[in-house]
Design a protein around this motif. Structure first.
Motif, PDB file in Angstrom:
ATOM      1  N   SER A  63      80.624 -37.683  -8.889  1.00 21.50           N
ATOM      2  CA  SER A  63      81.077 -36.702  -9.653  1.00 21.50           C
ATOM      3  C   SER A  63      80.156 -36.233 -10.611  1.00 21.50           C
ATOM      4  O   SER A  63      79.213 -37.063 -11.194  1.00 21.50           O
ATOM      5  CB  SER A  63      82.485 -37.291 -10.458  1.00 21.50           C
ATOM      6  OG  SER A  63      82.764 -36.528 -11.358  1.00 21.50           O
ATOM      7  N   SER A  64      80.028 -35.018 -10.792  1.00 14.79           N
ATOM      8  CA  SER A  64      79.166 -34.357 -11.763  1.00 14.79           C
ATOM      9  C   SER A  64      79.502 -34.709 -13.209  1.00 14.79           C
ATOM     10  O   SER A  64      78.662 -34.877 -14.160  1.00 14.79           O
ATOM     11  CB  SER A  64      79.139 -32.922 -11.806  1.00 14.79           C
ATOM     12  OG  SER A  64      80.511 -32.193 -12.229  1.00 14.79           O
ATOM     13  N   ARG A  65      80.416 -35.497 -13.357  1.00 13.60           N
ATOM     14  CA  ARG A  65      80.693 -36.014 -14.779  1.00 13.60           C
ATOM     15  C   ARG A  65      80.483 -37.581 -15.029  1.00 13.60           C
ATOM     16  O   ARG A  65      80.363 -38.170 -15.814  1.00 13.60           O
ATOM     17  CB  ARG A  65      82.437 -36.150 -15.087  1.00 13.60           C
ATOM     18  CG  ARG A  65      83.030 -34.764 -15.306  1.00 13.60           C
ATOM     19  CD  ARG A  65      84.294 -34.564 -15.537  1.00 13.60           C
ATOM     20  NE  ARG A  65      84.932 -35.200 -14.202  1.00 13.60           N
ATOM     21  CZ  ARG A  65      85.995 -34.759 -13.682  1.00 13.60           C
ATOM     22  NH1 ARG A  65      86.762 -34.027 -14.377  1.00 13.60           N
ATOM     23  NH2 ARG A  65      86.573 -35.207 -12.595  1.00 13.60           N
ATOM     24  N   LYS A 114      73.427 -30.290  -9.259  1.00 14.29           N
ATOM     25  CA  LYS A 114      74.802 -30.366  -9.351  1.00 14.29           C
ATOM     26  C   LYS A 114      75.316 -29.095  -8.558  1.00 14.29           C
ATOM     27  O   LYS A 114      74.691 -27.937  -8.564  1.00 14.29           O
ATOM     28  CB  LYS A 114      75.104 -30.119 -10.847  1.00 14.29           C
ATOM     29  CG  LYS A 114      76.522 -30.081 -10.997  1.00 14.29           C
ATOM     30  CD  LYS A 114      76.972 -29.725 -12.830  1.00 14.29           C
ATOM     31  CE  LYS A 114      78.461 -29.618 -13.253  1.00 14.29           C
ATOM     32  NZ  LYS A 114      78.486 -28.859 -14.346  1.00 14.29           N
ATOM     33  N   ASP A 170      67.804 -34.532  -8.637  1.00 19.18           N
ATOM     34  CA  ASP A 170      69.298 -34.286  -8.502  1.00 19.18           C
ATOM     35  C   ASP A 170      69.878 -33.060  -8.605  1.00 19.18           C
ATOM     36  O   ASP A 170      68.894 -32.059  -8.822  1.00 19.18           O
ATOM     37  CB  ASP A 170      69.686 -35.182  -9.626  1.00 19.18           C
ATOM     38  CG  ASP A 170      69.439 -34.526 -10.927  1.00 19.18           C
ATOM     39  OD1 ASP A 170      70.543 -33.941 -11.556  1.00 19.18           O
ATOM     40  OD2 ASP A 170      68.401 -34.690 -11.546  1.00 19.18           O
ATOM     41  N   GLU A 214      81.859 -29.798  -9.113  1.00 21.27           N
ATOM     42  CA  GLU A 214      82.134 -30.935  -9.409  1.00 21.27           C
ATOM     43  C   GLU A 214      81.221 -32.267  -8.915  1.00 21.27           C
ATOM     44  O   GLU A 214      81.658 -33.257  -9.327  1.00 21.27           O
ATOM     45  CB  GLU A 214      83.671 -31.142  -9.012  1.00 21.27           C
ATOM     46  CG  GLU A 214      84.459 -32.322  -9.382  1.00 21.27           C
ATOM     47  CD  GLU A 214      84.215 -33.068 -10.659  1.00 21.27           C
ATOM     48  OE1 GLU A 214      84.296 -34.214 -10.921  1.00 21.27           O
ATOM     49  OE2 GLU A 214      84.488 -32.104 -11.677  1.00 21.27           O
ATOM     50  N   THR A 215      80.499 -31.791  -7.929  1.00 22.29           N
ATOM     51  CA  THR A 215      79.787 -33.089  -7.194  1.00 22.29           C
ATOM     52  C   THR A 215      78.190 -32.592  -7.808  1.00 22.29           C
ATOM     53  O   THR A 215      77.562 -31.769  -7.871  1.00 22.29           O
ATOM     54  CB  THR A 215      79.579 -32.574  -5.976  1.00 22.29           C
ATOM     55  OG1 THR A 215      80.950 -32.461  -5.516  1.00 22.29           O
ATOM     56  CG2 THR A 215      78.958 -33.552  -4.723  1.00 22.29           C
ATOM     57  N   ARG A 216      77.460 -34.028  -7.895  1.00 24.90           N
ATOM     58  CA  ARG A 216      76.098 -34.066  -8.093  1.00 24.90           C
ATOM     59  C   ARG A 216      75.560 -35.005  -7.101  1.00 24.90           C
ATOM     60  O   ARG A 216      76.149 -36.070  -6.758  1.00 24.90           O
ATOM     61  CB  ARG A 216      75.875 -34.679  -9.554  1.00 24.90           C
ATOM     62  CG  ARG A 216      74.434 -34.745  -9.803  1.00 24.90           C
ATOM     63  CD  ARG A 216      73.914 -35.229 -11.272  1.00 24.90           C
ATOM     64  NE  ARG A 216      74.431 -34.240 -12.253  1.00 24.90           N
ATOM     65  CZ  ARG A 216      73.923 -33.209 -12.623  1.00 24.90           C
ATOM     66  NH1 ARG A 216      72.566 -32.776 -12.139  1.00 24.90           N
ATOM     67  NH2 ARG A 216      74.311 -32.430 -13.581  1.00 24.90           N
TER      68      ARG A 216
END
Length: 190
Positions: free
Chosen positions: A157-159, A176, A174, A179-181
């Protein structure tokens, strides 16, 4: 319904895991990931390990694009059954067995490996419920199993915070995507 994007099996529709316990990688993220991997020249003849495989979509995409061997590792029986179906579709398109499925937890799978087992590419899409500590343990177990020049891709998750990289493994990129990383790592230079 997801599909194989490119390669020998390009266009084949893949089975998805029923329910909401898995998070399929979106086509947008998959296209970006494989575009980057293609630019690295890592797929042709690679030995690929797809951990927390879900439907196996990332691993079978690797096979379609020229990986020599692909191991899908998935604990859930429903998901492993979908992996087997997708592996069969791609193996048939390739005319040989490239993709294998292991119904196993990731850590027990890594613990059973021989000292000579090494991978060129490792794709990891662990469940969001996997703790950062558990992820760090998997990465530490994986680190000695990487070939020279290997790439490890962790989808989170990007969070989520950046994974804790063990000695011997370092992040080099990395990216982003909503919602995905995706986190990219490689064996540390000595």
């Amino acid at each position: 319904m997801s599909r194989i994007i490119a390669g020998v099996a390009g266009g084949i529709s893949l089975a998805n895991v029923p329910g909401d316990r898995t998070r399929p990688t979106t086509d947008r993220v998959k296209e970006a990931l494989f575009s980057r991997l293609d630019s690295y020249g890592i797929l042709a003849g690679a030995r690929v390990l797809d951990l927390f495989a879900g439907s196996g979509a990332l691993g079978v995409e690797s096979a379609s694009r020229g990986a020599a061997e692909v191991d899908l590792v998935e604990l859930s029986e429903k998901a492993a059954a979908v992996c087997r179906r997708n592996a069969e579709l791609v193996n048939k398109a390739l005319g040989r067995t490239v993709v294998r499925v292991s119904r196993s937890g990731v850590q027990p799978f890594l613990d059973r490996l021989h000292s000579y087992d090494q991978w060129d590419l490792v794709l990891m899409d662990p469940p969001y419920t996997l703790s950062e500590t558990e992820l760090a343990e998997v990465l530490a177990s994986l680190s000695p199993r990487l070939a020279d020049g290997a790439v490890v891709v962790v989808e989170r998750s990007s969070r989520s915070p950046e994974p804790v990289w063990p000695d011997g493994l370092e992040r080099f990129a990395d990216k982003k995507y909503g919602e995905t990383r995706l986190w990219y790592a490689e064996p540390a230079r000595q």
